[in-house]
Design a protein around this motif. Structure first.
Motif, PDB file in Angstrom:
ATOM      1  N   SER A  22       0.706  -1.223   0.268  1.00 55.24           N
ATOM      2  CA  SER A  22      -0.130  -0.175  -0.207  1.00 55.24           C
ATOM      3  C   SER A  22       0.765   1.310  -0.185  1.00 55.24           C
ATOM      4  CB  SER A  22      -0.777  -0.137   1.044  1.00 55.24           C
ATOM      5  OG  SER A  22      -0.314  -0.007   2.385  1.00 55.24           O
ATOM      6  N   CYS A  23       2.605   1.244   0.092  1.00 53.05           N
ATOM      7  CA  CYS A  23       2.550   1.853   0.267  1.00 53.05           C
ATOM      8  C   CYS A  23       2.322   3.124  -0.823  1.00 53.05           C
ATOM      9  CB  CYS A  23       4.602   1.893   0.070  1.00 53.05           C
ATOM     10  SG  CYS A  23       5.419   2.855   0.352  1.00 53.05           S
ATOM     11  N   ASN A  24       2.873   2.769  -2.354  1.00 53.09           N
ATOM     12  CA  ASN A  24       2.998   3.914  -2.967  1.00 53.09           C
ATOM     13  C   ASN A  24       1.110   4.666  -3.093  1.00 53.09           C
ATOM     14  OD1 ASN A  24       5.664   3.797  -4.199  1.00 53.09           O
ATOM     15  ND2 ASN A  24       4.231   1.809  -5.700  1.00 53.09           N
ATOM     16  N   ASN A  25       0.138   4.153  -2.363  1.00 54.30           N
ATOM     17  CA  ASN A  25      -1.531   4.825  -2.842  1.00 54.30           C
ATOM     18  C   ASN A  25      -0.550   5.313  -1.184  1.00 54.30           C
ATOM     19  OD1 ASN A  25      -2.465   3.158  -5.237  1.00 54.30           O
ATOM     20  ND2 ASN A  25      -3.281   2.072  -3.442  1.00 54.30           N
ATOM     21  N   GLU A  26      -0.697   5.364  -0.973  1.00 57.09           N
ATOM     22  CA  GLU A  26      -0.209   6.054   0.779  1.00 57.09           C
ATOM     23  C   GLU A  26       0.413   7.839   0.086  1.00 57.09           C
ATOM     24  OE1 GLU A  26       1.090   3.724   3.713  1.00 57.09           O
ATOM     25  OE2 GLU A  26      -0.514   2.938   4.199  1.00 57.09           O
ATOM     26  N   GLU A  27       1.533   7.243  -0.254  1.00 62.53           N
ATOM     27  CA  GLU A  27       2.046   8.567  -0.958  1.00 62.53           C
ATOM     28  C   GLU A  27       1.831   9.685  -1.696  1.00 62.53           C
ATOM     29  OE1 GLU A  27       5.669   6.664  -2.459  1.00 62.53           O
ATOM     30  OE2 GLU A  27       6.379   6.161  -1.249  1.00 62.53           O
ATOM     31  N   ILE A  28       1.788  10.525  -1.346  1.00 56.85           N
ATOM     32  CA  ILE A  28       1.462  11.759  -2.044  1.00 56.85           C
ATOM     33  C   ILE A  28       2.239  12.977  -2.285  1.00 56.85           C
ATOM     34  CG2 ILE A  28      -0.444  13.502  -1.689  1.00 56.85           C
ATOM     35  CD1 ILE A  28      -1.989  12.491   0.818  1.00 56.85           C
ATOM     36  N   GLY A  29       2.313  13.255  -3.508  1.00 51.93           N
ATOM     37  CA  GLY A  29       3.235  14.196  -4.033  1.00 51.93           C
ATOM     38  C   GLY A  29       2.686  15.453  -4.603  1.00 51.93           C
ATOM     39  N   GLU A  37       4.642  15.654 -18.538  1.00 52.52           N
ATOM     40  CA  GLU A  37       3.766  14.775 -19.486  1.00 52.52           C
ATOM     41  C   GLU A  37       4.030  13.213 -19.176  1.00 52.52           C
ATOM     42  OE1 GLU A  37       2.945  15.036 -22.868  1.00 52.52           O
ATOM     43  OE2 GLU A  37       2.483  17.199 -21.689  1.00 52.52           O
ATOM     44  N   ALA A  38       4.459  12.710 -17.921  1.00 53.41           N
ATOM     45  CA  ALA A  38       4.790  12.021 -17.228  1.00 53.41           C
ATOM     46  C   ALA A  38       3.399  11.490 -16.043  1.00 53.41           C
ATOM     47  CB  ALA A  38       6.089  11.995 -16.391  1.00 53.41           C
ATOM     48  N   ILE A  39       1.934  12.088 -16.492  1.00 49.87           N
ATOM     49  CA  ILE A  39       1.385  11.917 -15.053  1.00 49.87           C
ATOM     50  C   ILE A  39       0.285  10.408 -15.679  1.00 49.87           C
ATOM     51  CG2 ILE A  39      -0.635  12.650 -14.045  1.00 49.87           C
ATOM     52  CD1 ILE A  39       0.973  15.712 -13.906  1.00 49.87           C
ATOM     53  N   TYR A  40      -0.149  10.017 -15.006  1.00 53.48           N
ATOM     54  CA  TYR A  40      -0.952   9.302 -15.499  1.00 53.48           C
ATOM     55  C   TYR A  40      -2.117   9.306 -14.824  1.00 53.48           C
ATOM     56  CZ  TYR A  40      -2.763   3.987 -16.653  1.00 53.48           C
ATOM     57  OH  TYR A  40      -3.879   3.152 -16.830  1.00 53.48           O
ATOM     58  N   PHE A  41      -3.537   8.672 -15.692  1.00 52.37           N
ATOM     59  CA  PHE A  41      -4.680   9.132 -15.270  1.00 52.37           C
ATOM     60  C   PHE A  41      -5.539   7.322 -15.133  1.00 52.37           C
ATOM     61  CE2 PHE A  41      -5.325  12.649 -18.743  1.00 52.37           C
ATOM     62  CZ  PHE A  41      -4.250  13.977 -18.207  1.00 52.37           C
ATOM     63  N   ASP A  42      -5.822   8.084 -13.566  1.00 48.60           N
ATOM     64  CA  ASP A  42      -6.665   6.492 -13.007  1.00 48.60           C
ATOM     65  C   ASP A  42      -7.827   6.675 -12.422  1.00 48.60           C
ATOM     66  OD1 ASP A  42      -6.788   3.900 -12.136  1.00 48.60           O
ATOM     67  OD2 ASP A  42      -5.639   4.396 -10.129  1.00 48.60           O
ATOM     68  N   LYS A  65       0.571   3.344 -13.174  1.00 47.85           N
ATOM     69  CA  LYS A  65      -0.759   3.293 -12.244  1.00 47.85           C
ATOM     70  C   LYS A  65      -0.554   2.843 -10.959  1.00 47.85           C
ATOM     71  CE  LYS A  65      -1.334  -2.224 -14.203  1.00 47.85           C
ATOM     72  NZ  LYS A  65      -1.669  -2.447 -14.845  1.00 47.85           N
ATOM     73  N   GLU A  66       0.591   2.420 -10.284  1.00 49.59           N
ATOM     74  CA  GLU A  66       0.399   1.680  -9.205  1.00 49.59           C
ATOM     75  C   GLU A  66       1.655   3.163  -8.535  1.00 49.59           C
ATOM     76  OE1 GLU A  66      -0.865  -0.247  -7.556  1.00 49.59           O
ATOM     77  OE2 GLU A  66      -1.862  -0.984  -9.768  1.00 49.59           O
ATOM     78  N   GLY A  67       2.356   3.883  -8.681  1.00 47.60           N
ATOM     79  CA  GLY A  67       2.519   5.403  -8.308  1.00 47.60           C
ATOM     80  C   GLY A  67       1.898   6.294  -8.016  1.00 47.60           C
ATOM     81  N   THR A  68       3.079   7.208  -7.678  1.00 52.10           N
ATOM     82  CA  THR A  68       2.448   8.151  -6.137  1.00 52.10           C
ATOM     83  C   THR A  68       1.591   9.140  -6.879  1.00 52.10           C
ATOM     84  OG1 THR A  68       5.048   7.845  -5.205  1.00 52.10           O
ATOM     85  CG2 THR A  68       3.401   9.765  -4.621  1.00 52.10           C
ATOM     86  N   THR A  69       0.521   9.070  -5.636  1.00 49.50           N
ATOM     87  CA  THR A  69      -0.994  10.320  -6.120  1.00 49.50           C
ATOM     88  C   THR A  69      -0.154  11.317  -6.038  1.00 49.50           C
ATOM     89  OG1 THR A  69      -1.816  10.111  -3.966  1.00 49.50           O
ATOM     90  CG2 THR A  69      -2.171   8.377  -5.173  1.00 49.50           C
ATOM     91  N   LEU A  70      -0.970  12.749  -6.693  1.00 50.00           N
ATOM     92  CA  LEU A  70      -0.994  13.562  -7.122  1.00 50.00           C
ATOM     93  C   LEU A  70      -2.078  14.527  -6.340  1.00 50.00           C
ATOM     94  CD1 LEU A  70       1.181  13.848 -10.373  1.00 50.00           C
ATOM     95  CD2 LEU A  70       2.389  13.515  -8.212  1.00 50.00           C
ATOM     96  N   VAL A  71      -1.504  16.005  -5.731  1.00 46.22           N
ATOM     97  CA  VAL A  71      -2.579  16.801  -5.974  1.00 46.22           C
ATOM     98  C   VAL A  71      -1.861  18.007  -6.972  1.00 46.22           C
ATOM     99  CG1 VAL A  71      -2.863  18.665  -4.356  1.00 46.22           C
ATOM    100  CG2 VAL A  71      -2.442  16.852  -3.034  1.00 46.22           C
ATOM    101  N   LEU A  72      -3.056  18.498  -7.373  1.00 43.21           N
ATOM    102  CA  LEU A  72      -2.682  18.901  -8.526  1.00 43.21           C
ATOM    103  C   LEU A  72      -2.542  20.778  -7.963  1.00 43.21           C
ATOM    104  CD1 LEU A  72      -5.852  17.432 -10.724  1.00 43.21           C
ATOM    105  CD2 LEU A  72      -3.379  16.946 -10.701  1.00 43.21           C
ATOM    106  N   ASP A  73      -0.909  21.173  -8.586  1.00 36.56           N
ATOM    107  CA  ASP A  73      -1.790  22.223  -8.395  1.00 36.56           C
ATOM    108  C   ASP A  73      -1.393  23.219  -9.747  1.00 36.56           C
ATOM    109  OD1 ASP A  73       0.378  21.513  -6.223  1.00 36.56           O
ATOM    110  OD2 ASP A  73       2.492  21.265  -7.411  1.00 36.56           O
ATOM    111  N   GLU A  74      -1.921  24.742  -8.935  1.00 35.12           N
ATOM    112  CA  GLU A  74      -2.472  25.297  -9.620  1.00 35.12           C
ATOM    113  C   GLU A  74      -1.542  25.948 -10.991  1.00 35.12           C
ATOM    114  OE1 GLU A  74      -4.915  26.875  -9.921  1.00 35.12           O
ATOM    115  OE2 GLU A  74      -5.985  26.296  -7.838  1.00 35.12           O
ATOM    116  N   GLY A 218      -0.058   7.661 -20.021  1.00 34.36           N
ATOM    117  CA  GLY A 218      -1.535   6.758 -20.109  1.00 34.36           C
ATOM    118  C   GLY A 218      -2.417   6.957 -19.716  1.00 34.36           C
ATOM    119  N   GLY A 219      -3.312   5.846 -19.426  1.00 30.24           N
ATOM    120  CA  GLY A 219      -4.518   5.852 -18.649  1.00 30.24           C
ATOM    121  C   GLY A 219      -5.717   4.485 -18.607  1.00 30.24           C
TER     122      GLY A 219
END
Length: 234
Positions: A22-29, A37-42, A65-74, A218-219
């Motif tokens: 669960s580590c990757n899912n818990e991580e937030i960047g 250009e390297a952001i995956y849409f899930d 698809k199993e990577g770190t989840t992201l908060v979208l910056d303005e 991708g996504g």
């Protein structure tokens, strides 16, 4: 003594494996800290007939698809049908953007617009593919062949069939089937594995659909819809 120690070791190992998984899912960047250009849409669309609500969960990941989840910056953001979504998070899922609506208020096509931190827009139109059992499933059934007519699914859709009885040591039934001319057929040999009595009967349709507009990473849109019935097996 040795059994107790081994049990404790096994428990610790299970906890560690769960933590690692669960580590990757818990991580937030933050999206502004990574290559846009390297952001995956899930994307996940889910509902249950008996629940009354439909959930659309959108996540953006760095590292696939199993990577770190992201908060979208303005100026990065995401809108659904023109409404901007706020970010939410949990210890299990990481960062996500979510819409929860009553099912009958969220039918038809919906437009998702993702805007990257560089202002580039990606649009997606999606529609939730619910299905229905045609006719009435009898309250009581025997262990013979069971045929169900189902509307709203495509020929190649796979249906997860789950039947669970109340027997203490029963494993129940879980299998994947496809439709034949809109009909799901369960042979008598399948139902004979269940104990007579109350049975929870559940059908789940899963679809994995590629998104039309994404970054080069991708996504995927994952759709899940379930229908449940309580029946009695004689």
């Amino acid at each position: 003594m040795n059994f107790t120690m081994n049990l404790r070791r096994l428990t610790c190992l299970c906890f560690l494996f769960s933590l690692i998984a669960s580590c990757n899912n818990e991580e937030i960047g933050k999206s502004g800290d990574v290559n846009p250009e390297a952001i995956y849409f899930d994307y996940h669309f889910s509902a249950a007939e008996e629940g009354g609500d439909i959930t659309l969960k959108l996540q953006y990941r760095y590292g696939g698809k199993e990577g770190t989840t992201l908060v979208l910056d303005e100026p990065g953001n995401v809108t659904v049908d023109g409404v901007r979504l706020p970010v939410d998070s949990s210890g299990i899922d990481g960062a996500f953007y979510e819409v929860v609506r009553p099912f009958n208020e969220f039918t038809g096509p919906h437009r998702i617009v993702y805007t990257s931190s560089e202002g580039k827009k990606y649009e997606e139109t999606i529609e939730f593919p619910a299905f229905q059992l045609e006719g009435v499933l009898p309250d009581t059934i025997g262990k013979g062949q069971l045929a169900l007519d189902i509307a709203g699914l495509k020929r190649n859709d796979l249906i997860q069939v789950m039947l669970t009885d109340t027997a203490r040591f029963s494993k129940g039934i879980e299998r994947f089937d496809s439709l034949e001319h809109g009909r799901l057929v369960l042979d008598s040999g399948i139902l004979s594995a269940l104990k007579p009595g109350p049975v929870n009967f559940q059908l789940v349709c899963h679809r994995n659909l590629p998104l039309q507009q994404t970054t080069p990473e991708g996504g995927m849109l994952t759709v899940s819809y379930s229908v449940s019935r309580e029946i009695f097996l004689r």
